[in-house]
Design a protein around this motif. Structure first.
Motif, PDB file in Angstrom:
ATOM      1  N   LYS A  61      43.320  39.999  42.315  1.00 10.65           N
ATOM      2  CA  LYS A  61      42.161  39.176  42.016  1.00 10.65           C
ATOM      3  C   LYS A  61      40.931  40.029  41.715  1.00 10.65           C
ATOM      4  O   LYS A  61      40.199  39.755  40.771  1.00 10.65           O
ATOM      5  CB  LYS A  61      41.861  38.226  43.178  1.00 10.65           C
ATOM      6  N   THR A  62      40.709  41.071  42.484  1.00  9.41           N
ATOM      7  CA  THR A  62      39.535  41.908  42.232  1.00  9.41           C
ATOM      8  C   THR A  62      39.660  42.675  40.922  1.00  9.41           C
ATOM      9  O   THR A  62      38.676  42.832  40.205  1.00  9.41           O
ATOM     10  CB  THR A  62      39.284  42.903  43.389  1.00  9.41           C
ATOM     11  N   VAL A  63      40.861  43.136  40.612  1.00 11.94           N
ATOM     12  CA  VAL A  63      41.064  43.815  39.323  1.00 11.94           C
ATOM     13  C   VAL A  63      40.781  42.846  38.184  1.00 11.94           C
ATOM     14  O   VAL A  63      40.074  43.170  37.224  1.00 11.94           O
ATOM     15  CB  VAL A  63      42.494  44.392  39.225  1.00 11.94           C
ATOM     16  N   ARG A  64      41.302  41.643  38.289  1.00 16.09           N
ATOM     17  CA  ARG A  64      41.085  40.632  37.250  1.00 16.09           C
ATOM     18  C   ARG A  64      39.616  40.243  37.154  1.00 16.09           C
ATOM     19  O   ARG A  64      39.085  40.089  36.057  1.00 16.09           O
ATOM     20  CB  ARG A  64      41.954  39.418  37.548  1.00 16.09           C
ATOM     21  N   ASP A  65      38.961  40.077  38.297  1.00 16.25           N
ATOM     22  CA  ASP A  65      37.534  39.758  38.286  1.00 16.25           C
ATOM     23  C   ASP A  65      36.743  40.823  37.539  1.00 16.25           C
ATOM     24  O   ASP A  65      35.883  40.507  36.712  1.00 16.25           O
ATOM     25  CB  ASP A  65      36.990  39.621  39.717  1.00 16.25           C
ATOM     26  N   THR A  73      32.135  44.127  44.530  1.00 16.64           N
ATOM     27  CA  THR A  73      31.557  45.341  45.106  1.00 16.64           C
ATOM     28  C   THR A  73      32.615  46.435  45.199  1.00 16.64           C
ATOM     29  O   THR A  73      33.804  46.168  45.384  1.00 16.64           O
ATOM     30  CB  THR A  73      30.977  45.072  46.508  1.00 16.64           C
ATOM     31  N   GLY A  74      32.150  47.658  45.080  1.00 12.46           N
ATOM     32  CA  GLY A  74      33.051  48.803  45.172  1.00 12.46           C
ATOM     33  C   GLY A  74      33.719  48.908  46.521  1.00 12.46           C
ATOM     34  O   GLY A  74      34.886  49.297  46.627  1.00 12.46           O
ATOM     35  N   ILE A  75      32.991  48.534  47.571  1.00 13.22           N
ATOM     36  CA  ILE A  75      33.568  48.623  48.914  1.00 13.22           C
ATOM     37  C   ILE A  75      34.709  47.621  49.090  1.00 13.22           C
ATOM     38  O   ILE A  75      35.732  47.925  49.693  1.00 13.22           O
ATOM     39  CB  ILE A  75      32.492  48.470  50.013  1.00 13.22           C
ATOM     40  N   CYS A  80      40.548  46.659  49.256  1.00 13.41           N
ATOM     41  CA  CYS A  80      41.795  46.044  48.774  1.00 13.41           C
ATOM     42  C   CYS A  80      42.863  47.109  48.540  1.00 13.41           C
ATOM     43  O   CYS A  80      44.029  46.931  48.920  1.00 13.41           O
ATOM     44  CB  CYS A  80      41.536  45.262  47.485  1.00 13.41           C
ATOM     45  N   TRP A  81      42.469  48.225  47.908  1.00 13.04           N
ATOM     46  CA  TRP A  81      43.415  49.315  47.667  1.00 13.04           C
ATOM     47  C   TRP A  81      43.909  49.912  48.987  1.00 13.04           C
ATOM     48  O   TRP A  81      45.111  50.143  49.169  1.00 13.04           O
ATOM     49  CB  TRP A  81      42.793  50.412  46.803  1.00 13.04           C
TER      50      TRP A  81
END
Length: 146
Positions: A61-65, A73-75, A80-81
């Protein structure tokens, strides 16, 4: 930069994604159910599966966002990673130290990875279908009348 056009995933890919998620998770859980492990050990492997599925979906989801220009946010992206790698690492350490046959260790590892792949693919399909419907609100109506 041009307008992004979303394609609807094929029914076969959607079905294969759901099948990978469901089969992977059910087989993993059936293996746990039938395993000759203590309950706390079964709980450890169950928790790793749930943590892994959540972190894989969250990372997708964050990659897609980010690809769609939605602020992440980077944090949170890094978390997530770390979460995904930690869940895989915890499974690897648990299986390495487990008193299981090598075939059983491979069984759990492959079912876990199949579940993660399925979760990511299902999340991608859900996003793709929603974006396609938002871009083509009459698409389903047109397909139904043809």
């Amino acid at each position: 930069m041009g307008t992004v056009r979303f394609q609807k995933p094929t029914a076969a890919f959607v079905a294969a994604s759901w099948a990978a998620l469901i089969i992977g998770a059910i087989v993993y859980l059936l293996g746990l159910w039938n395993a000759a492990m203590q309950l706390n050990e079964k709980g450890y492997y169950f928790t790793i599966l749930m943590y892994g599925l959540f972190s894989a979906v969250s990372l997708q989801k964050t990659v897609r966002d980010r690809l769609e220009g939605i602020s992440v946010t980077g944090i949170y992206f890094g978390l997530c990673w770390v979460s995904l790698l930690l869940s895989v690492g915890l499974l690897a350490v648990g299986l390495f130290n487990a008193t299981l046959a090598p075939s059983e260790k491979g069984f759990y590892a492959m079912a876990f990875l199949l579940s993660l792949f399925g979760a990511v693919a299902v999340q991608k399909n859900v996003r793709d279908i929603a974006a396609y419907k938002a871009e083509n609100p009459l698409a389903d109506d047109i397909a139904a009348t043809e």
